[in-house]
Design a protein around this motif. Structure first.
Motif, PDB file in Angstrom:
ATOM      1  N   THR A  81      -9.864  -6.447   5.194  1.00 32.32           N
ATOM      2  CA  THR A  81      -9.886  -7.666   6.006  1.00 32.32           C
ATOM      3  C   THR A  81      -8.517  -8.326   6.112  1.00 32.32           C
ATOM      4  O   THR A  81      -8.296  -9.117   7.027  1.00 32.32           O
ATOM      5  N   SER A  82      -7.587  -7.987   5.207  1.00 36.37           N
ATOM      6  CA  SER A  82      -6.272  -8.629   5.272  1.00 36.37           C
ATOM      7  C   SER A  82      -5.213  -7.746   5.937  1.00 36.37           C
ATOM      8  O   SER A  82      -4.067  -8.149   6.061  1.00 36.37           O
ATOM      9  N   LEU A  83      -5.589  -6.545   6.360  1.00 34.95           N
ATOM     10  CA  LEU A  83      -4.646  -5.654   7.037  1.00 34.95           C
ATOM     11  C   LEU A  83      -4.849  -5.723   8.540  1.00 34.95           C
ATOM     12  O   LEU A  83      -5.980  -5.748   9.018  1.00 34.95           O
ATOM     13  N   ASP A  84      -3.739  -5.742   9.292  1.00 34.35           N
ATOM     14  CA  ASP A  84      -3.913  -5.661  10.743  1.00 34.35           C
ATOM     15  C   ASP A  84      -4.232  -4.218  11.109  1.00 34.35           C
ATOM     16  O   ASP A  84      -4.089  -3.299  10.300  1.00 34.35           O
ATOM     17  N   ARG A  85      -4.679  -4.007  12.319  1.00 35.01           N
ATOM     18  CA  ARG A  85      -5.160  -2.693  12.753  1.00 35.01           C
ATOM     19  C   ARG A  85      -4.096  -1.604  12.592  1.00 35.01           C
ATOM     20  O   ARG A  85      -4.395  -0.501  12.146  1.00 35.01           O
ATOM     21  N   LEU A  86      -2.859  -1.908  12.938  1.00 33.97           N
ATOM     22  CA  LEU A  86      -1.781  -0.925  12.841  1.00 33.97           C
ATOM     23  C   LEU A  86      -1.503  -0.552  11.387  1.00 33.97           C
ATOM     24  O   LEU A  86      -1.345   0.632  11.071  1.00 33.97           O
ATOM     25  N   ALA A  87      -1.447  -1.522  10.511  1.00 32.40           N
ATOM     26  CA  ALA A  87      -1.196  -1.254   9.083  1.00 32.40           C
ATOM     27  C   ALA A  87      -2.343  -0.447   8.488  1.00 32.40           C
ATOM     28  O   ALA A  87      -2.127   0.482   7.700  1.00 32.40           O
ATOM     29  N   LEU A  88      -3.568  -0.783   8.865  1.00 32.94           N
ATOM     30  CA  LEU A  88      -4.729  -0.058   8.362  1.00 32.94           C
ATOM     31  C   LEU A  88      -4.702   1.389   8.851  1.00 32.94           C
ATOM     32  O   LEU A  88      -4.927   2.321   8.073  1.00 32.94           O
ATOM     33  N   LYS A  89      -4.401   1.598  10.127  1.00 32.39           N
ATOM     34  CA  LYS A  89      -4.333   2.950  10.685  1.00 32.39           C
ATOM     35  C   LYS A  89      -3.288   3.783   9.941  1.00 32.39           C
ATOM     36  O   LYS A  89      -3.528   4.941   9.595  1.00 32.39           O
ATOM     37  N   LYS A  90      -2.133   3.201   9.658  1.00 38.78           N
ATOM     38  CA  LYS A  90      -1.084   3.925   8.935  1.00 38.78           C
ATOM     39  C   LYS A  90      -1.566   4.307   7.540  1.00 38.78           C
ATOM     40  O   LYS A  90      -1.376   5.439   7.102  1.00 38.78           O
ATOM     41  N   LYS A  91      -2.223   3.408   6.836  1.00 38.42           N
ATOM     42  CA  LYS A  91      -2.721   3.700   5.487  1.00 38.42           C
ATOM     43  C   LYS A  91      -3.767   4.812   5.527  1.00 38.42           C
ATOM     44  O   LYS A  91      -3.771   5.703   4.681  1.00 38.42           O
ATOM     45  N   LEU A  92      -4.670   4.783   6.518  1.00 41.50           N
ATOM     46  CA  LEU A  92      -5.698   5.822   6.637  1.00 41.50           C
ATOM     47  C   LEU A  92      -5.070   7.180   6.920  1.00 41.50           C
ATOM     48  O   LEU A  92      -5.470   8.191   6.337  1.00 41.50           O
ATOM     49  N   ASP A  93      -4.087   7.207   7.818  1.00 46.37           N
ATOM     50  CA  ASP A  93      -3.401   8.462   8.128  1.00 46.37           C
ATOM     51  C   ASP A  93      -2.639   8.972   6.906  1.00 46.37           C
ATOM     52  O   ASP A  93      -2.658  10.178   6.615  1.00 46.37           O
ATOM     53  N   ASP A  94      -1.975   8.066   6.187  1.00 48.38           N
ATOM     54  CA  ASP A  94      -1.222   8.462   4.990  1.00 48.38           C
ATOM     55  C   ASP A  94      -2.140   9.076   3.941  1.00 48.38           C
ATOM     56  O   ASP A  94      -1.758  10.012   3.247  1.00 48.38           O
ATOM     57  N   MET A  95      -3.354   8.564   3.826  1.00 45.56           N
ATOM     58  CA  MET A  95      -4.303   9.108   2.851  1.00 45.56           C
ATOM     59  C   MET A  95      -4.629  10.569   3.143  1.00 45.56           C
ATOM     60  O   MET A  95      -4.950  11.322   2.240  1.00 45.56           O
ATOM     61  N   GLY A  96      -4.572  10.957   4.402  1.00 43.89           N
ATOM     62  CA  GLY A  96      -4.911  12.320   4.794  1.00 43.89           C
ATOM     63  C   GLY A  96      -3.782  13.318   4.611  1.00 43.89           C
ATOM     64  O   GLY A  96      -3.992  14.514   4.733  1.00 43.89           O
ATOM     65  N   ARG A  97      -2.586  12.824   4.323  1.00 49.58           N
ATOM     66  CA  ARG A  97      -1.435  13.721   4.154  1.00 49.58           C
ATOM     67  C   ARG A  97      -1.349  14.184   2.706  1.00 49.58           C
ATOM     68  O   ARG A  97      -1.637  13.433   1.794  1.00 49.58           O
ATOM     69  N   SER A  98      -0.878  15.396   2.546  1.00 51.45           N
ATOM     70  CA  SER A  98      -0.626  15.897   1.182  1.00 51.45           C
ATOM     71  C   SER A  98       0.597  15.159   0.652  1.00 51.45           C
ATOM     72  O   SER A  98       1.410  14.642   1.418  1.00 51.45           O
ATOM     73  N   PRO A  99       0.774  15.114  -0.673  1.00 50.23           N
ATOM     74  CA  PRO A  99       1.950  14.436  -1.228  1.00 50.23           C
ATOM     75  C   PRO A  99       3.267  14.978  -0.659  1.00 50.23           C
ATOM     76  O   PRO A  99       4.191  14.226  -0.421  1.00 50.23           O
ATOM     77  N   ALA A 100       3.346  16.260  -0.376  1.00 48.32           N
ATOM     78  CA  ALA A 100       4.579  16.841   0.182  1.00 48.32           C
ATOM     79  C   ALA A 100       4.841  16.330   1.596  1.00 48.32           C
ATOM     80  O   ALA A 100       5.966  16.088   1.981  1.00 48.32           O
TER      81      ALA A 100
END
Length: 173
Positions: free
Chosen positions: A151-170
């Motif tokens: 609830t405290s993240l704007d849509r763009l910040a949330l989208k970036k976090k969700l995409d980052d979660m899907g990436r491997s650490p490398a």
């Protein structure tokens, strides 16, 4: 005494091709978490029609309820009257390359790839271990999502976090 406002609920759809392992384990795990604002569903573009027995066994081992789990088509969630989705996650490489239907309400989407445990070849013990490892990866990613201050993240910040979660650490470096 001040009355608490009801917590907003977020519907999450986990998509995969066969809807027999990864997406079903994600649905079951997310729905087993008490006190979260999320309700999960799963579906497949070409559902197998049954949940993989090793997926059921893995969930039971993790003490995640398995009642009512079934392999189903994503068409169920594109029909009128279907629950509106806030988030749609593809959890396999095949689904990421397929044409997904248009989801009403413009849900947040991300690709969270996991190895397909149904395609694993090995002994029964190795297969069980592989399913447990894939489930551990799914659980970790869902735990990260649940911990986000949505609830405290704007849509763009949330989208970036969700995409980052899907990436491997490398990939994230």
């Amino acid at each position: 005494m001040a009355q608490q406002e009801p917590q907003e609920k977020y519907n999450v759809l986990f998509l995969c091709t066969g809807n027999s392992c990864r997406s079903v384990m994600a649905e079951a795990y997310m729905n087993s978490l008490p006190g979260t604002p999320f309700h999960a569903y799963s579906a497949g573009s070409m559902p197998t029609g049954e949940v993989n027995p090793y997926a059921i066994e893995t969930l039971q081992y993790a003490k995640v309820p398995t009642d009512g789990l079934r392999s189903k088509s994503w068409d169920e969630f594109a029909e009128p009257g279907a629950p509106a989705m806030n988030f749609v996650f593809t959890v396999c490489d095949n689904a990421a390359g397929e044409v997904c239907p248009i989801w009403p309400g413009q849900p947040m989407t991300a690709h969270w790839p996991f190895p397909d445990p149904a395609k694993f070849e090995g002994t029964e013990t190795e297969t069980r271990a592989h399913f447990l490892e894939v489930f551990r990866q799914i659980r970790t990613r869902i735990d990260l999502l649940v911990a986000l201050p949505i609830t405290s993240l704007d849509r763009l910040a949330l989208k970036k976090k969700l995409d980052d979660m899907g990436r491997s650490p490398a990939e994230a470096e």
